[in-house]
Design a protein around this motif. Structure first.
Motif, PDB file in Angstrom:
ATOM      1  N   TYR A   1       7.302  -3.268 -10.612  1.00 34.18           N
ATOM      2  CA  TYR A   1       7.058  -1.830 -10.775  1.00 34.18           C
ATOM      3  C   TYR A   1       7.006  -1.137  -9.418  1.00 34.18           C
ATOM      4  N   ASN A   2       6.241  -1.708  -8.494  1.00 35.10           N
ATOM      5  CA  ASN A   2       6.126  -1.098  -7.158  1.00 35.10           C
ATOM      6  C   ASN A   2       7.473  -1.065  -6.439  1.00 35.10           C
TER       7      ASN A   2
ATOM      8  N   ALA B   1       9.662   1.589  -8.083  1.00 40.37           N
ATOM      9  CA  ALA B   1       9.174   2.945  -7.777  1.00 40.37           C
ATOM     10  C   ALA B   1       9.528   3.350  -6.352  1.00 40.37           C
TER      11      ALA B   1
ATOM     12  N   ILE C   1      13.407   3.948  -6.034  1.00 40.23           N
ATOM     13  CA  ILE C   1      13.842   5.193  -6.683  1.00 40.23           C
ATOM     14  C   ILE C   1      13.411   6.407  -5.859  1.00 40.23           C
ATOM     15  N   MET C   2      12.154   6.382  -5.395  1.00 38.67           N
ATOM     16  CA  MET C   2      11.678   7.513  -4.597  1.00 38.67           C
ATOM     17  C   MET C   2      12.409   7.600  -3.264  1.00 38.67           C
TER      18      MET C   2
ATOM     19  N   TYR D   1       7.746  13.073  -1.370  1.00 37.00           N
ATOM     20  CA  TYR D   1       7.742  11.609  -1.472  1.00 37.00           C
ATOM     21  C   TYR D   1       6.301  11.087  -1.548  1.00 37.00           C
TER      22      TYR D   1
ATOM     23  N   PHE E   1       4.630  11.977  -5.055  1.00 36.60           N
ATOM     24  CA  PHE E   1       5.087  11.083  -6.127  1.00 36.60           C
ATOM     25  C   PHE E   1       4.638   9.643  -5.879  1.00 36.60           C
ATOM     26  N   GLY E   2       4.589   9.252  -4.589  1.00 34.27           N
ATOM     27  CA  GLY E   2       4.139   7.894  -4.273  1.00 34.27           C
ATOM     28  C   GLY E   2       2.700   7.676  -4.692  1.00 34.27           C
TER      29      GLY E   2
ATOM     30  N   ALA F   1       2.600   7.576  -8.550  1.00 33.07           N
ATOM     31  CA  ALA F   1       3.109   6.300  -9.076  1.00 33.07           C
ATOM     32  C   ALA F   1       2.144   5.160  -8.783  1.00 33.07           C
TER      33      ALA F   1
ATOM     34  N   TYR G   1      -0.005   3.376 -12.746  1.00 28.35           N
ATOM     35  CA  TYR G   1       0.112   2.023 -13.287  1.00 28.35           C
ATOM     36  C   TYR G   1      -1.190   1.226 -13.163  1.00 28.35           C
TER      37      TYR G   1
END
Length: 647
Positions: free
Chosen positions: A226-227, A230, A233-234, A256, A259-260, A263, A267
């Motif tokens: 996941y990390n 993420a 994509i970012m 960035y 969103f970082g 994200a 989770y």
């Protein structure tokens, strides 16, 4: 490390090596036959050089050879890995000294490369050199060398991981240093190959962390991908915004970061909620388990205080005895453990007696009966014995639990009789309390099973669901047995002596059983039955059990015929309940009244095997006796006596 994990690792390395071998053969073939399609495997990406494909070929052959333990394969392993190291060192030397020794172009003529034709990049050569060194130490018996080789594999993994990131994020060559010349396909193969080799050489702890079934391992397997996804994509979005002048670098960095953080927080919250649910369920199960264990401990203490208990292995060797056993036999615990029951054998019973006993318990059935034993001092004593086989998940008997009640009394017959009555009263009281209190932990276990079936049915596999169904059936059977035991212990506790018309009692019972009587086409006839002075509820239960059994235990397709009669004697009335059912083998006629005694398979006839034990207790309560006259497949006649002047 388990054999299954080792086999899985070897299989993974084998498949990865074969894949790399096939890929290298294809690339070598394309170069040898000068097929230009090699340039278009990935458009815009430097093609894999012949010398790189040859290095993959040699490395794959070397790793495959290392899986075999014979001398010839060891030689192949050493030779191929040596070739990989030589190729890598020559390439590194050419790059460091700025010379072209013509080594690379001696195999094929590279007309496609604009710079250093035929030569793999410096970074690629370093990766092959490190991989070759590590492969030599991969099967070393030294743990230090294995750990060192794993660090080298990790370096190769990180090096190629960075190269893959550079390719994905499309970082310009001026900013990527010496890593850009590694083609993406070469980096991917090196990354995967080194990863598999790292996994094979990893410690048990690391494998358990990544591949385990515990919560922490599941978190690793979900959070890491996941990390990674993420961040990638970012990063791509960030570069897209900058490169297309949609925003400036500062604004892009702020977006960035926002969103970082989002994200990074979302989770963990999801994981935390799932872990909280799991912890809550775990705490619930642990609480129920501790309560059950506490009650089980109390039952064990009660059993140890009242009975002689020992445990033997499948061959009859004693592995555990309680204090009561040592106290009665006068043997020390260390004298008994490791020996058989020959130590306490009195010689009273025949070889055939013990042969029948062993045949019963070896078949998985419980044996019960009286046995005469001898103490260390030579004193004889009688014990009522129950031997219970313990069966494992494979259906094999692995030990026996033996529970004995000392029934010997070295006093006058009257004292012995009174003591025996007191002992029976204590056992009845214990049975009542135990069977009553066993209901609660059993309901707890059933509730836990229901929770698992309702809340986790979608997460459990077929084997787990089948196991839960087996547990449900087992708890239902145990609940029926405990209820029967509780009913058995209640017989006579609140008795009331009344005048009973036996004819009216039988009529009431046939009315209550009208539905099953009609369904089975049962024919019930009676003679004139006497009027009794007896306990009303118990007498009704006695007749009801005998009539119900006569209806139940019938041959397939037969019409049940039941006749109830009575004869008057000087001191008692003798009743007979005759049927045309399946009958009872002669050898079982004496044991048929034992509690939980079943002469038929559970799936053939329903019930707990306690009904006739109820009948025997009721008859004894009225000062009478009960017995059966029967022949297999010819029907049975249950006879019992009731005292005429019972008070």
């Amino acid at each position: 490390m388990s054999i299954d994990i080792k086999a899985t690792k070897s299989r993974n390395i084998k498949y990865m090596s074969l894949s790399a071998l096939a890929m290298s053969i294809i690339v070598i073939g394309l170069w040898l036959f000068n097929i230009r399609a090699i340039l278009y495997i990935i458009p815009g990406v430097t093609p894999m050089e012949f010398i790189t494909a040859l290095s993959f070929f040699l490395l794959s052959v070397g790793v495959l050879a290392a899986q075999r333990k014979s001398t010839i394969f060891l030689i192949i392993n050493r030779a191929t890995i040596t070739c990989v190291l030589i190729i890598a060192l020559v390439t590194i030397g050419q790059d460091l000294f700025g010379n072209n020794f013509g080594f690379n172009t001696s195999f094929v003529n590279d007309t496609y490369a604009l710079k250093f034709p035929g030569r793999m990049s410096l970074a690629t050569a370093i990766c092959f050199f490190l991989a070759g060194i590590s492969t030599w130490g991969m099967d070393s018996k030294s743990e230090k060398i294995k750990r060192f080789t794993n660090f080298i594999y990790l370096a190769v993994i990180l090096l190629n991981f960075v190269t893959v990131i550079i390719f994905i994020l499309n970082i310009p060559g001026n900013d990527a240093g010496f890593l850009i010349p590694i083609p993406i396909h070469t980096s991917l193969v090196l990354f995967l190959y080194s990863g598999y080799l790292f996994h094979k050489n990893a410690t048990v702890g690391l494998n358990r962390l990544v591949l385990g079934k515990y919560a922490g391992s599941r978190v690793v397997r979900t959070v890491v991908p996941y990390n990674f996804a993420a961040i990638m994509i970012m990063g791509l979005i960030y570069l897209y915004l900058i490169n297309n002048n949609i925003t400036d670098a500062n604004t892009g960095f702020i977006i960035y970061s926002i969103f970082g953080v989002f994200a990074a927080c979302v989770y963990p919250f999801v994981i935390a909620i799932q872990l909280n649910h799991s912890q809550f369920d775990k705490n619930t199960f642990e609480k129920a388990f501790r309560a059950s264990m506490q009650e089980t401990k109390q039952y064990k203490e009660a059993l140890d205080a009242s009975s002689l208990v020992d445990i033997t292995d499948a061959n009859g060797t004693i592995i555990s005895v309680n204090d009561k056993f040592c106290e009665t036999s006068n043997y020390e615990r260390n004298e008994l453990i490791g020996n058989t029951h020959k130590f306490i054998n009195s010689g009273h019973h025949s070889k055939e007696f013990f042969a029948e006993l062993w045949t019963t318990i070896k078949s998985g059935e419980v044996w019960s009966g009286g046995i005469r034993n001898k103490t260390k001092d030579g004193v004889f004593y009688w014990v009522h014995t129950a031997i219970i086989p313990f069966i494992n998940e494979f259906g094999e008997i692995y030990q026996f639990l033996t529970i004995r009640q000392d029934i010997t009394k070295h006093t006058l017959l009257s004292t012995q009789y009174e003591s025996l009555k007191a002992k029976n009263k204590e056992i009845e009281q214990f049975t009542f309390i135990a069977s009553h209190d066993l209901q609660e932990p059993l309901r707890t276990v059933r509730s836990m099973i229901d929770i698992l079936q309702e809340e986790y049915s979608l997460e459990l596999d077929e084997d787990a669901l089948m196991s839960l169904n087996f547990m449900t059936e087992a708890t239902d059977r145990m609940s029926s047995l405990i209820k029967g035991l509780l009913d058995y212990s209640r017989i006579g506790r609140e008795k009331e002596l009344i005048t009973i018309d036996s004819n009216e009692t039988v009529r009431e019972i046939t009315d209550d059983l009208a539905a099953i009587i009609k369904r089975k086409n049962t024919v019930i006839t009676t003679d004139k039955l006497p009027i009794l002075k007896a306990y009303g509820i118990e007498i009704r239960l006695l007749f009801q059990n005998l009539i119900s059994n006569a209806i139940k235990f019938q041959k397939e397709g037969a019409t049940p015929r039941i006749h109830i009669s009575a004869k008057e004697d000087t001191n008692y009335f003798k009743f007979s309940v005759k049927d045309n059912g399946i009958g009872i083998p002669e050898e079982d006629s004496r044991n048929v009244f034992a509690i939980f005694q079943r002469l038929n398979k559970r799936d053939a006839y329903e019930g707990t095997g306690i009904g006739l034990a109820h009948c025997e207790k009721i008859v004894h309560l009225h000062g009478g006796e009960i017995w059966v006259d029967s022949k297999e497949n010819e029907g049975s006649t249950f006879n019992f006596t009731i005292l005429k002047n019972f008070i």
